[in-house]
Design an enzyme around this catalytic site. Structure first.
Site, short mmCIF file in Angstrom:
data_model
loop_
_atom_site.label_atom_id
_atom_site.label_comp_id
_atom_site.label_asym_id
_atom_site.label_seq_id
_atom_site.Cartn_x
_atom_site.Cartn_y
_atom_site.Cartn_z
N ASP A 60 53.77 35.80 43.63
CA ASP A 60 53.75 35.63 42.18
C ASP A 60 55.20 35.59 41.69
O ASP A 60 56.13 35.74 42.47
CB ASP A 60 52.93 36.75 41.52
CG ASP A 60 53.54 38.12 41.76
OD1 ASP A 60 54.63 38.21 42.37
OD2 ASP A 60 52.93 39.12 41.34
N SER A 61 55.39 35.39 40.40
CA SER A 61 56.75 35.19 39.89
C SER A 61 57.46 36.50 39.61
O SER A 61 58.66 36.52 39.34
CB SER A 61 56.69 34.39 38.60
OG SER A 61 56.11 35.18 37.58
N GLY A 62 56.73 37.60 39.65
CA GLY A 62 57.32 38.89 39.27
C GLY A 62 57.12 39.17 37.79
O GLY A 62 57.27 40.31 37.35
N GLY A 63 56.78 38.15 37.04
CA GLY A 63 56.64 38.30 35.59
C GLY A 63 55.59 39.33 35.20
O GLY A 63 55.85 40.20 34.37
N PHE A 64 54.45 39.28 35.86
CA PHE A 64 53.36 40.18 35.48
C PHE A 64 53.78 41.65 35.61
O PHE A 64 53.55 42.45 34.72
CB PHE A 64 52.11 39.90 36.32
CG PHE A 64 50.93 40.73 35.91
CD1 PHE A 64 50.20 40.43 34.79
CD2 PHE A 64 50.58 41.86 36.65
CE1 PHE A 64 49.13 41.22 34.39
CE2 PHE A 64 49.51 42.66 36.27
CZ PHE A 64 48.79 42.33 35.14
N ASP A 114 56.59 33.20 34.09
CA ASP A 114 55.88 33.06 32.80
C ASP A 114 55.86 34.39 32.07
O ASP A 114 56.21 35.42 32.64
CB ASP A 114 54.44 32.60 33.04
CG ASP A 114 53.63 33.63 33.82
OD1 ASP A 114 54.22 34.35 34.66
OD2 ASP A 114 52.42 33.74 33.60
N GLN A 169 49.20 29.72 30.12
CA GLN A 169 48.98 30.88 29.26
C GLN A 169 48.37 30.37 27.95
O GLN A 169 47.86 29.25 27.92
CB GLN A 169 50.31 31.63 29.01
CG GLN A 169 50.88 32.30 30.27
CD GLN A 169 50.11 33.57 30.70
OE1 GLN A 169 49.28 34.11 29.95
NE2 GLN A 169 50.37 34.02 31.93
N GLY A 196 47.09 35.30 32.51
CA GLY A 196 46.87 36.03 31.25
C GLY A 196 45.41 36.36 30.99
O GLY A 196 45.02 36.61 29.85
N ASP A 246 42.86 35.69 43.14
CA ASP A 246 43.38 36.87 43.82
C ASP A 246 42.96 38.08 43.01
O ASP A 246 42.80 37.98 41.80
CB ASP A 246 44.92 36.83 43.88
CG ASP A 246 45.55 37.18 42.54
OD1 ASP A 246 45.61 36.29 41.68
OD2 ASP A 246 45.94 38.34 42.34
N CYS A 284 25.37 43.24 55.74
CA CYS A 284 26.74 42.81 56.09
C CYS A 284 26.96 42.98 57.58
O CYS A 284 26.54 43.98 58.17
CB CYS A 284 27.74 43.67 55.30
SG CYS A 284 29.47 43.34 55.68
N CYS A 286 30.05 42.98 59.00
CA CYS A 286 31.48 43.24 59.23
C CYS A 286 31.64 44.35 60.27
O CYS A 286 30.68 45.06 60.59
CB CYS A 286 32.20 43.58 57.92
SG CYS A 286 32.06 45.31 57.42
N CYS A 289 30.38 47.76 58.95
CA CYS A 289 28.92 47.92 58.81
C CYS A 289 28.20 47.91 60.16
O CYS A 289 27.13 48.49 60.30
CB CYS A 289 28.37 46.84 57.88
SG CYS A 289 28.91 47.08 56.18
N HIS A 315 35.48 46.61 54.69
CA HIS A 315 34.16 46.15 54.26
C HIS A 315 34.25 45.33 52.96
O HIS A 315 33.67 44.24 52.86
CB HIS A 315 33.15 47.28 54.06
CG HIS A 315 31.98 46.81 53.27
ND1 HIS A 315 30.99 46.00 53.80
CD2 HIS A 315 31.71 46.91 51.93
CE1 HIS A 315 30.15 45.64 52.84
NE2 HIS A 315 30.57 46.18 51.69
ZN LIG Z 1 30.47 45.40 55.75
#
Ligand SMILES: [Zn+2]
Length: 342
Positions: A60-64, A114, A169, A196, A246, A284, A286, A289, A315
């Site tokens: 990311d840009s670091g802005g957040f 931004d 934005q 945003g 994300d 699940c 995974c 699980c 999980h």
């Molecule tokens: Zn799982």
């Protein structure tokens, strides 16, 4: 995209991420700039090499973080002055500097600098903020194009380049969102993010902003909604045409004992699971699980064992990545049906 804030998806080793099928992870420019420092990472060959992740990376840009972690920040047209949350030292981020840091980190995708407009914000404040975001997008892209050869892994013989996304934005005003999208598309970024959102607004508003912005972003470039969301949200947005998302939610919630399952949310701390021999999510498959019970996960959490965060995170990530895999498969099936019928 699992979020790897400090060059690590918290509590989950890289080989486990690979086995879960994660194809791209996100790193936070702000955190990596402050520690260990982008120049140190550049000297070590870039973020891929430093964290041993030979797959796609986005920074990311670091802005957040500059805006969310710093109450003492000062914003001018040129950039943002802020104090480090680690030691109070003073730093100045401009669009050019953010891009320089991201080039040094060497992620495959870097983001324009931004201003993430806070919520709520009135129209005047949002217009002012948007003016900065648009001006900073132009400066970010110009600086990126002039300097991307400085990426640590640059090799003129190999056709692999860093790319740069712009961020739409415009607060909760659909006409400002549209205006921003159109201006960014004129600049011709490699992809477009909608930022945003998920900043405290009701969910219907998030949905409305995404729905009203997507039509103004080209379908043949990646469209990325930043910082969302719950499992049902990411499925809904993906079906609307969002390609990337994300969120820290699957891993952060996991560390607090909240598991997302096919049967809904499960708070593993609850006493009712104390002797529950069932897997966290019976549907699940995974590695967590398949092997461990709810009772054991609850015990690890109650005992504050380090393995707790790891297993819960694995999980939740498997659950999130599973949703996206199912959406992709069903979209592919729909589009191949369309091709056949046409
Ligand atoms: Zn799982």
């Amino acid at each position: 995209m699992p979020v790897g804030t400090q060059g690590t998806v918290k509590a989950v080793p890289q080989d486990t991420l690979e086995s879960l099928g994660a194809e791209i992870i996100l790193g936070n420019t702000y955190h990596l700039y402050l520690r260990p420092g982008h120049e140190a990472i550049r000297r070590m060959g870039g973020l891929h090499k430093f964290i041993s992740w030979p797959h796609a990376l986005l920074t990311d840009s670091g802005g957040f973080q500059v805006f969310s972690l710093n109450e003492l920040r000062k914003v001018t047209d040129d950039g943002v002055r802020f104090r480090s949350h680690l030691d109070g030292s003073s730093h100045f981020f401009t669009p050019e500097h953010s891009i320089d840091v991201q080039i040094a980190l060497g992620a495959d995708i870097c983001m324009a600098f931004d201003e993430c407009t806070e919520y709520p914000a009135d129209r005047h404040r949002t217009e002012e903020s948007l003016r900065l975001t648009i001006a900073w997008a132009r400066r970010s892209l110009d600086h990126f194009r002039a300097n991307t050869h400085a990426v640590p892994w640059f090799n003129p013989k190999v056709c692999r380049t860093q790319c740069c996304f712009g961020i739409v934005q415009g607060g909760m005003y659909t006409d400002l969102r549209r205006q921003c999208a159109e201006r960014l598309v004129e600049m011709d970024f490699d992809g477009y993010a909608i930022g945003g959102l998920s900043v405290g607004e009701p969910r219907e508003l998030t949905l409305e902003m995404i729905a009203e912005t997507l039509p103004f972003l080209p379908k043949d470039k990646p469209r990325y909604v930043m910082g969302v969301g719950y499992p049902d949200e990411i499925e809904q947005y993906a079906r609307m045409g969002v390609d990337m998302m994300d969120c820290v939610l699957p891993t952060r919630a996991a560390r607090h004992g909240l598991l997302f399952t096919s049967e809904g949310r499960l708070n593993i701390k609850n006493k009712q699971y104390a002797e529950d021999q069932n897997p966290p999510d019976p549907a699940c498959d995974c590695i967590v699980c398949r092997r461990y019970s709810r009772a054991y996960l609850r015990h690890l959490m109650q005992s504050s064992e380090a393995l707790s965060g790891t297993l819960n995170s694995i999980h939740n990530l498997a659950f999130y990545l599973g949703i996206m895999r199912r959406v992709r498969t069903s979209l592919e099936a729909e589009s191949s049906t369309l091709r056949t019928t046409n």
